[in-house]
Design an enzyme around this catalytic site. Structure first.
Site, PDB file in Angstrom:
ATOM      1  N   GLU A  97     -11.462 -10.579  -0.932  1.00  0.00           N
ATOM      2  CA  GLU A  97     -11.176  -9.817   0.283  1.00  0.00           C
ATOM      3  C   GLU A  97     -12.460  -9.185   0.801  1.00  0.00           C
ATOM      4  O   GLU A  97     -12.900  -8.151   0.283  1.00  0.00           O
ATOM      5  CB  GLU A  97     -10.175  -8.699  -0.015  1.00  0.00           C
ATOM      6  N   HIS A 152      -8.352  -3.075  -6.188  1.00  0.00           N
ATOM      7  CA  HIS A 152      -8.363  -3.207  -4.720  1.00  0.00           C
ATOM      8  C   HIS A 152      -9.524  -2.394  -4.153  1.00  0.00           C
ATOM      9  O   HIS A 152      -9.862  -1.325  -4.672  1.00  0.00           O
ATOM     10  CB  HIS A 152      -7.029  -2.730  -4.145  1.00  0.00           C
ATOM     11  N   LYS A 155       0.849  -1.206   0.000  1.00  0.00           N
ATOM     12  CA  LYS A 155       0.000   0.000   0.000  1.00  0.00           C
ATOM     13  C   LYS A 155       0.884   1.257   0.000  1.00  0.00           C
ATOM     14  O   LYS A 155       1.922   1.269  -0.632  1.00  0.00           O
ATOM     15  CB  LYS A 155      -0.988  -0.050   1.168  1.00  0.00           C
ATOM     16  N   GLY A 161      -7.606  -4.757   7.238  1.00  0.00           N
ATOM     17  CA  GLY A 161      -6.999  -3.817   8.179  1.00  0.00           C
ATOM     18  C   GLY A 161      -7.741  -3.688   9.487  1.00  0.00           C
ATOM     19  O   GLY A 161      -7.471  -2.790  10.276  1.00  0.00           O
TER      20      GLY A 161
HETATM   21  P1  PGA Z   1      -4.728  -6.355   5.538  1.00  0.00           P
HETATM   22  O1  PGA Z   1      -4.955  -5.867   4.023  1.00  0.00           O
HETATM   23  O2  PGA Z   1      -3.926  -7.626   5.450  1.00  0.00           O
HETATM   24  O3  PGA Z   1      -3.966  -5.226   6.186  1.00  0.00           O
HETATM   25  O4  PGA Z   1      -6.069  -6.589   6.136  1.00  0.00           O
HETATM   26  C1  PGA Z   1      -5.294  -6.784   3.024  1.00  0.00           C
HETATM   27  C2  PGA Z   1      -5.441  -6.107   1.710  1.00  0.00           C
HETATM   28  O5  PGA Z   1      -5.924  -4.961   1.656  1.00  0.00           O
HETATM   29  O6  PGA Z   1      -5.077  -6.680   0.658  1.00  0.00           O
END
Ligand code: PGA
Length: 256
Positions: A166, A94, A11, A172
């Site tokens: 996801e 995403h 990110k 997150g």
């Molecule tokens: P995370 O993010 O592992 O921090 O939950 C996953 C993603 O956004 O691909």
């Protein structure tokens, strides 16, 4: 047989110097892993340095976004041939890009086609919001995202995609879908749709990662599920310890 694939999405984190430190550490820590595909996806500013640092290693490199045009007056964007110089993978659609930067199923589809035309492997993200999940709309929503993403793709092109399921409410947040429910969604909202759109071979060939708060201590329970082929990892991909822990635990779980 689908080869497991774990990718780290950095990110908007890490300067070039920080990215190189992480890449060097992962290269050393993961040198022995041969049974799994691995990739890291740095920011655009660190792609060049990280791709040089990982050249000749077992860790691939991906970008986090690109535009679909070849070149032109599109301030701030990067084009597929520019990504192709530095990376093999490209994350497309995403949920953060859909939420904050106006990505739609149509832009996702255009980017997938551009990626394939340039020999990049798209990692296409799909998944429902908390509201959709609570309203029982997960399957219908994810199915609609699959229809949008694959519109106009041949079966042979479709098989080149990697999908990342996801659930947005798990990204997150420290919350995860249960491995069983993630697997069931991947089966009914993704593979069954791909089978109807294409055929069984295509539906079974496409790799589907799980994403959303994957950590070293929960990777094993996801990777052993029959329809889950790896993970797209955000927060826990930002340190050598956590990301290599995830990969080593996945390798151990599959060997055990
Ligand atoms: P995370 O993010 O592992 O921090 O939950 C996953 C993603 O956004 O691909």
């Amino acid at each position: 047989m689908r080869k497991p694939f774990i990718a780290g999405n950095w990110k908007m984190h890490k300067t070039v110097a920080e990215a190189l430190e992480l890449a060097d550490g992962l290269r050393e820590s993961l040198a022995d892993v041969a049974t799994m595909d691995i990739a890291v996806c740095p920011t655009a500013t660190a792609l060049h340095a990280v791709s040089e640092a990982l050249a000749g290693s077992n860790i691939g490199v991906g970008a986090q976004n690109m535009y679909w045009e070849e070149q032109g007056a599109y301030t701030g964007e990067i084009a597929p041939p520019m990504v192709k110089e530095l990376a093999q993978y490209i994350i497309i659609g995403h949920s953060e890009r859909r939420e904050y930067f106006g990505e739609t199923d149509e832009t996702v589809n255009a980017k997938i086609k551009a990626a394939l035309a340039h020999g990049l492997t798209p990692i296409v993200c799909i998944g429902e919001s908390l509201e959709q999940n609570e309203a029982g709309e997960t399957v219908s929503f994810v199915r609609s995202q699959i229809h949008g993403a694959f519109a106009g793709l041949s079966a042979s092109d479709a098989q080149k995609l990697v999908l990342a399921y996801e659930p947005i409410w798990a990204i997150g947040t420290g919350l995860t879908a249960t491995p069983e429910s993630a697997n069931a969604t991947i089966r009914t909202a993704i593979r069954d749709v791909l089978k109807a759109l294409y055929d069984e071979e295509t539906a079974e060939a496409i790799r589907v990662q799980y994403g959303g708060s994957v950590k070293p201590n929960n990777m094993a329970e996801f990777i052993v599920m029959p329809d889950i082929d790896g993970a797209l990892v955000g927060g826990a991909s930002l340190t050598v310890e956590a990301f290599s822990g995830i990969i080593k635990n996945a390798v151990a779980a599959l060997n055990g």
